[in-house]
Design an enzyme around this catalytic site. Structure first.
Site, mmCIF file in Angstrom:
data_model
loop_
_atom_site.group_PDB
_atom_site.id
_atom_site.type_symbol
_atom_site.label_atom_id
_atom_site.label_comp_id
_atom_site.label_asym_id
_atom_site.label_seq_id
_atom_site.Cartn_x
_atom_site.Cartn_y
_atom_site.Cartn_z
ATOM 1 N N GLU A 1 -0.148 -1.098 5.783
ATOM 2 C CA GLU A 1 0.888 -0.623 6.707
ATOM 3 C C GLU A 1 0.783 0.875 6.936
ATOM 4 O OE1 GLU A 1 5.045 0.906 7.662
ATOM 5 O OE2 GLU A 1 3.660 1.409 6.044
ATOM 6 N N ASP B 1 0.838 -1.193 0.000
ATOM 7 C CA ASP B 1 0.000 0.000 0.000
ATOM 8 C C ASP B 1 0.876 1.247 0.000
ATOM 9 O OD1 ASP B 1 0.783 -0.645 2.687
ATOM 10 O OD2 ASP B 1 -0.693 0.778 3.435
#
Length: 205
Positions: free
Chosen positions: A150, A85
């Protein structure tokens, strides 16, 4: 001695990854489709890794690959971590190239996530794919732990850690993202240097 396998085209593969806007902070607006598209993409780009390693999904965003070793070093399991991400794009920033275009120019791949953290993620996958093509089997078990949230303090990595702990797996080495190779990173360090982090930042009030 045989020449190790090295597949050409890593820049193009990273470019493809960057073009998928896996912005975890914009999950409500974008939905989960970009994340599933990314999972599908790496399966296409790394067929040996997906054929030879076992893949488990933990939460909606955690990918845990298990590469079974020969058993020569059963007490030294290794965990290689990364996340796929990225943080949102600030449209007011001056981008050399559009952040999700994955432009390849002047020997570099430009875009959101090139450094944090799709670049490190692709290095892990490239290494595993090349080693598998050479018929290499590690002496110890190797785990690839990839998270998709994350940047938003998501639970994917936490859940993977819980699963490993529950199975009695105590890593001998955990390697996650770190600093980049930069010019003169500190006043007393001349020249180019790679910054290696040996701890994890936390929160203090």
């Amino acid at each position: 001695m045989t020449t190790p396998t090295v597949r050409p085209g890593i820049a193009e593969r990273l470019s493809q990854m960057i073009r998928i806007p896996t912005v975890s902070a914009e999950l409500d607006e974008r939905g989960s489709a970009p994340f599933e598209e990314f999972v599908t993409l790496i399966a296409e780009l790394y067929p040996l890794t997906h054929e030879k390693l076992t893949l488990e999904r933990h939460t909606d965003f955690g990918l845990l690959f298990h590469w079974q070793g020969t058993g020569a070093a059963p007490d030294r399991p290794v965990v290689l971590m990364a996340h796929y991400d990225v943080v949102p794009v600030d449209e007011s920033d001056a981008w050399t190239h559009p952040p999700f275009a994955g432009v390849i120019a002047d020997g570099s791949v430009y875009g959101r996530g090139a450094l944090d953290d799709k670049g490190p993620l692709i290095v892990v996958l490239e290494a595993v794919e090349n080693l598998l093509a050479d018929g290499f089997v590690p002496p110890q078990d190797v785990y690839l732990s990839f998270g998709g949230n994350e940047e938003t303090y998501g639970r994917a990595a936490e859940e993977i850690a819980r699963v490993l702990r529950g199975r009695g797996i105590v890593p001998w080495l955990v390697l996650d993202e770190g600093g980049a190779v930069v010019d003169a990173p500190l006043p007393f360090v001349p020249g180019r240097a790679a910054m290696i982090g040996v701890g994890e930042k936390g929160v203090m009030t």
